[in-house]
Motif scaffolding. Structure first.
Motif, PDB file in Angstrom:
ATOM      1  N   TRP A 154       0.822  -1.201   0.000  1.00  0.00           N
ATOM      2  CA  TRP A 154       0.000   0.000   0.000  1.00  0.00           C
ATOM      3  C   TRP A 154       0.865   1.262   0.000  1.00  0.00           C
ATOM      4  N   ASN A 155       1.939   1.287   0.761  1.00  0.00           N
ATOM      5  CA  ASN A 155       2.803   2.463   0.778  1.00  0.00           C
ATOM      6  C   ASN A 155       3.357   2.761  -0.611  1.00  0.00           C
ATOM      7  N   ALA A 156       3.711   1.706  -1.350  1.00  0.00           N
ATOM      8  CA  ALA A 156       4.234   1.902  -2.706  1.00  0.00           C
ATOM      9  C   ALA A 156       3.146   2.437  -3.636  1.00  0.00           C
ATOM     10  N   LEU A 157       1.940   1.870  -3.524  1.00  0.00           N
ATOM     11  CA  LEU A 157       0.814   2.331  -4.334  1.00  0.00           C
ATOM     12  C   LEU A 157       0.484   3.786  -4.016  1.00  0.00           C
ATOM     13  N   ASP A 158       0.429   4.112  -2.738  1.00  0.00           N
ATOM     14  CA  ASP A 158       0.076   5.466  -2.308  1.00  0.00           C
ATOM     15  C   ASP A 158       1.099   6.476  -2.805  1.00  0.00           C
ATOM     16  N   GLU A 159       2.368   6.112  -2.740  1.00  0.00           N
ATOM     17  CA  GLU A 159       3.415   7.014  -3.214  1.00  0.00           C
ATOM     18  C   GLU A 159       3.315   7.223  -4.720  1.00  0.00           C
ATOM     19  N   LEU A 160       2.998   6.156  -5.451  1.00  0.00           N
ATOM     20  CA  LEU A 160       2.898   6.274  -6.906  1.00  0.00           C
ATOM     21  C   LEU A 160       1.740   7.178  -7.306  1.00  0.00           C
ATOM     22  N   ARG A 161       0.598   7.038  -6.640  1.00  0.00           N
ATOM     23  CA  ARG A 161      -0.562   7.859  -7.041  1.00  0.00           C
ATOM     24  C   ARG A 161      -0.336   9.339  -6.728  1.00  0.00           C
ATOM     25  N   LYS A 162       0.623   9.653  -5.853  1.00  0.00           N
ATOM     26  CA  LYS A 162       0.944  11.041  -5.543  1.00  0.00           C
ATOM     27  C   LYS A 162       2.061  11.583  -6.429  1.00  0.00           C
ATOM     28  N   HIS A 181       1.150  11.230 -12.322  1.00  0.00           N
ATOM     29  CA  HIS A 181      -0.204  10.684 -12.221  1.00  0.00           C
ATOM     30  C   HIS A 181      -1.182  11.682 -11.603  1.00  0.00           C
ATOM     31  N   LEU A 182      -0.806  12.956 -11.623  1.00  0.00           N
ATOM     32  CA  LEU A 182      -1.603  13.990 -10.966  1.00  0.00           C
ATOM     33  C   LEU A 182      -3.046  14.023 -11.474  1.00  0.00           C
ATOM     34  N   TYR A 183      -3.235  13.774 -12.769  1.00  0.00           N
ATOM     35  CA  TYR A 183      -4.576  13.887 -13.357  1.00  0.00           C
ATOM     36  C   TYR A 183      -5.205  12.520 -13.644  1.00  0.00           C
ATOM     37  N   SER A 184      -4.633  11.472 -13.083  1.00  0.00           N
ATOM     38  CA  SER A 184      -5.199  10.122 -13.243  1.00  0.00           C
ATOM     39  C   SER A 184      -6.251   9.890 -12.171  1.00  0.00           C
ATOM     40  N   GLU A 208      -8.660   7.125  -7.260  1.00  0.00           N
ATOM     41  CA  GLU A 208      -9.565   6.606  -6.236  1.00  0.00           C
ATOM     42  C   GLU A 208     -10.166   5.260  -6.604  1.00  0.00           C
ATOM     43  N   ARG A 209      -9.785   4.715  -7.745  1.00  0.00           N
ATOM     44  CA  ARG A 209     -10.343   3.426  -8.149  1.00  0.00           C
ATOM     45  C   ARG A 209      -9.306   2.640  -8.944  1.00  0.00           C
ATOM     46  N   LEU A 210      -9.568   1.346  -9.071  1.00  0.00           N
ATOM     47  CA  LEU A 210      -8.678   0.444  -9.798  1.00  0.00           C
ATOM     48  C   LEU A 210      -9.438  -0.189 -10.957  1.00  0.00           C
ATOM     49  N   ARG A 211      -8.773  -0.332 -12.047  1.00  0.00           N
ATOM     50  CA  ARG A 211      -9.300  -1.064 -13.200  1.00  0.00           C
ATOM     51  C   ARG A 211      -8.565  -2.395 -13.216  1.00  0.00           C
ATOM     52  N   LEU A 212      -9.253  -3.438 -12.818  1.00  0.00           N
ATOM     53  CA  LEU A 212      -8.633  -4.709 -12.475  1.00  0.00           C
ATOM     54  C   LEU A 212      -8.557  -5.674 -13.655  1.00  0.00           C
ATOM     55  N   THR A 213      -7.387  -6.241 -13.853  1.00  0.00           N
ATOM     56  CA  THR A 213      -7.207  -7.389 -14.748  1.00  0.00           C
ATOM     57  C   THR A 213      -6.592  -8.496 -13.909  1.00  0.00           C
TER      58      THR A 213
END
Length: 405
Positions: free
Chosen positions: A41-49, A53-56, A90-95
């Motif tokens: 989660w820490n890695a995911l949270d850092e990536l989204r910030k 990815h500011l406008y993703s 805020e959401r995931l597109r899952l494969t």
């Protein structure tokens, strides 16, 4: 339509008639939830910030979710709880690929309950297939290409990333990484777990990894220095001439106690070299190790997070019309890049040393985990008594301490 026909699908469970599940696997243990909640989660949270990815508003994730979708449940809860002014994701597109039919059917039932779009829309897809089959052309490859590129790839293997007797997996990993390097222009993460003991690792792959390490020892002073500092007892020094010594790996039988670490160094060197060939910079952001089944496997499971970022490269104009030389935009040579992972692997902490260092840490992780397991229909009495009690009391604590709200 029978109003009770799809009760389970919609999460309507009769507590009196539905028995709680008393079976617990390795991924239901607190040590694995530490990986899920602290490392991943820490890695995911850092990536989204990350500003890229500011406008993703969503991330594409490729994963092996299992029937309970436990990791996806956790990520979704965290995305909802941790809204940030510096992150829009805020959401995931899952494969997802699930090779067990019962787990596949269970995952399909669970998916709508998590707030993820119905698979019929094509926004998220779970396939009954083995991701190792990606090494072959076919339906799975098309799904991978249609749903990607991905911001997160989470390959949580119960066994090795390079298993004995299965070349398809390592070939699939190569295809995943190269496709991502070619098509993903923004930073992305590869998170994976792998067993590392001799019996779980392909001899063919390990021999290739050894050869890569040996080549790096010859071609890179940086890699030689780093490897010598941390694994000198795995090296054999030979006198090339009066003024020059060379180092090479000993036979693996002579460093059997460090087999796991040498395998991980070779695996990482391969992934880093592959990415570099495509103009992509890679950083090993996190590495830990842990025992899958408690104190029985000598921390043979490694969990690693790699961050990839495309830098690009320019080749000289083969026609000679443009007077432009080859440029890799400052990408370092593969030996220097690989030299940085050596100390991180050597110093990788055992999750148990963190988890059992303080009863409050264990309490936080186990209580958080219990919430998700209960959502999955697990028996909490069994969880506390059979999963937690022994390791809690072994550390001189009481179960009442860690169950305290």
């Amino acid at each position: 339509m029978d109003e009770f026909a799809n009760a389970e699908v919609f999460g309507i469970v009769d507590e009196q008639t539905t028995p709680k599940d008393t079976h617990f696997d390795a991924w239901h243990r607190p040590r694995k939830h530490w990986i899920r909640s602290k490392q991943w989660w820490n890695a995911l949270d850092e990536l989204r910030k990350d500003r890229s990815h500011l406008y993703s508003n969503s991330f594409n994730i490729l994963t092996l979710p299992g029937g309970e979708l436990l990791d996806i449940r956790y990520f979704y809860q965290q995305l909802r709880k941790n809204k940030s002014s510096t992150a829009n994701v805020e959401r995931l597109r899952l494969t997802g690929f699930v090779n067990n039919l019962a787990d596949y059917e269970r995952a399909q039932r669970n998916l709508p309950l998590l707030g993820i779009s119905d698979t019929s829309t094509g926004d998220s897809v779970i396939k009954h297939d083995n991701i190792d089959n990606l090494s072959r052309d076919g339906v799975l490859k098309k799904t991978f290409e249609d749903m990607g590129p991905f911001e997160l790839i989470n390959l949580d293997y119960c066994n090795s990333i390079a298993p004995s007797g299965n070349n398809n997996r390592i070939e699939s990993i190569y295809k995943i990484v190269t496709h991502q390097c070619q098509h993903q222009s923004k930073p992305w993460l590869l998170m994976f777990t792998t067993r590392t003991t001799k019996g779980s690792v392909s001899n063919t792959f390990f021999s290739s990894a050894e050869e890569l390490i040996s080549n790096l020892l010859i071609e890179s002073e940086d890699f030689l220095e780093s490897f010598s500092n941390h694994y000198s007892d795995c090296l054999e020094i030979t006198q090339q001439n009066l003024f020059h010594e060379a180092a090479k790996l000993k036979l693996k039988e002579e460093y059997s106690s460090q087999f796991s670490e040498i395998f991980v160094v070779g695996l990482l060197a391969w992934l880093l070299s592959t990415a570099r060939e495509h103009g992509v910079k890679v950083k090993l952001t996190s590495v830990v190790r842990y025992d899958v089944e408690g104190d029985k496997a000598e921390s043979d499971m490694f969990s690693l997070v790699l961050r990839f970022e495309k830098i690009g490269r320019i080749n000289a104009d083969p026609t000679g019309i443009a007077n432009v030389e080859n440029s890799d935009f400052g990408l370092e040579n593969r030996g220097k890049i690989a030299s940085r992972v050596v100390s991180k692997v050597k110093k990788a902490k055992a999750v148990e040393s963190i988890l059992f260092s303080n009863p409050e840490i264990y309490r936080e992780i186990s209580q958080d985990l219990s919430i998700f397991l209960e959502e999955c229909g697990k028996c909490m009495t069994t969880f506390w008594e059979e999963v937690c009690r022994e390791e809690v009391e072994k550390n001189g604590w009481t179960l009442e301490q860690v169950k305290r709200k």
